[in-house]
Write a protein that holds these residues in place. Sequence first.
Motif, PDB file in Angstrom:
ATOM      1  N   ASP A 132      -7.121  -1.989   5.958  1.00 54.10           N
ATOM      2  CA  ASP A 132      -6.157  -2.121   7.048  1.00 54.10           C
ATOM      3  C   ASP A 132      -4.747  -1.953   6.488  1.00 54.10           C
ATOM      4  O   ASP A 132      -4.349  -2.694   5.596  1.00 54.10           O
ATOM      5  N   PRO A 133      -3.977  -0.988   7.003  1.00 52.25           N
ATOM      6  CA  PRO A 133      -2.623  -0.781   6.488  1.00 52.25           C
ATOM      7  C   PRO A 133      -1.708  -1.989   6.707  1.00 52.25           C
ATOM      8  O   PRO A 133      -0.700  -2.126   6.030  1.00 52.25           O
ATOM      9  N   ASN A 134      -2.065  -2.877   7.613  1.00 49.82           N
ATOM     10  CA  ASN A 134      -1.238  -4.056   7.856  1.00 49.82           C
ATOM     11  C   ASN A 134      -1.606  -5.242   6.977  1.00 49.82           C
ATOM     12  O   ASN A 134      -0.962  -6.270   6.998  1.00 49.82           O
ATOM     13  N   ASP A 135      -2.663  -5.075   6.190  1.00 43.94           N
ATOM     14  CA  ASP A 135      -3.121  -6.147   5.310  1.00 43.94           C
ATOM     15  C   ASP A 135      -2.939  -5.685   3.878  1.00 43.94           C
ATOM     16  O   ASP A 135      -3.707  -4.878   3.382  1.00 43.94           O
ATOM     17  N   ALA A 136      -1.938  -6.208   3.205  1.00 46.46           N
ATOM     18  CA  ALA A 136      -1.643  -5.774   1.845  1.00 46.46           C
ATOM     19  C   ALA A 136      -2.827  -6.036   0.921  1.00 46.46           C
ATOM     20  O   ALA A 136      -3.114  -5.251   0.029  1.00 46.46           O
ATOM     21  N   PHE A 152       0.668   1.482   0.202  1.00 46.10           N
ATOM     22  CA  PHE A 152       0.835   2.145   1.492  1.00 46.10           C
ATOM     23  C   PHE A 152       0.460   3.631   1.386  1.00 46.10           C
ATOM     24  O   PHE A 152      -0.236   4.174   2.245  1.00 46.10           O
ATOM     25  N   ASP A 162       3.615  -2.611  -3.229  1.00 46.46           N
ATOM     26  CA  ASP A 162       3.360  -2.472  -1.794  1.00 46.46           C
ATOM     27  C   ASP A 162       3.540  -1.041  -1.313  1.00 46.46           C
ATOM     28  O   ASP A 162       2.758  -0.548  -0.502  1.00 46.46           O
ATOM     29  N   SER A 163       4.564  -0.363  -1.816  1.00 43.22           N
ATOM     30  CA  SER A 163       4.787   1.034  -1.419  1.00 43.22           C
ATOM     31  C   SER A 163       3.655   1.926  -1.923  1.00 43.22           C
ATOM     32  O   SER A 163       3.154   2.780  -1.187  1.00 43.22           O
TER      33      SER A 163
END
Length: 110
Positions: free
Chosen positions: A98-102, A78, A74-75
Amino acid sequence: MSSGTKRQREMRKALNQLLPRVPLLDAEAILEVAQSRHLRHLPPSIALWQATTARVRHAHTEYEALLEEGYDRDSARFFVIDAMNDILTDWGSGRRVDPNDAGLDAGEIG
């Protein structure tokens, strides 16, 4: 001469609409993954997006290097989102990660 199955034709058409300036090497790799068995249950547009984000992340960013340095998935994701979106822009895509959608890599589906 056949131009492939209906799904393959739909995939090529959707790829041309999604990424009008994608390099041929990347287009072929994206189509190969998008047409793989584990993505067959998805509509062509979704399979293509999954394959595209996986291709961009793994082949055109520092994602793999970040994982090797010890970052968790996840990091690492990002930290490569901006680079991914830059590539998508270069390829003519109107869609962005989208940064909010992994999200999932195409290899992690199914």
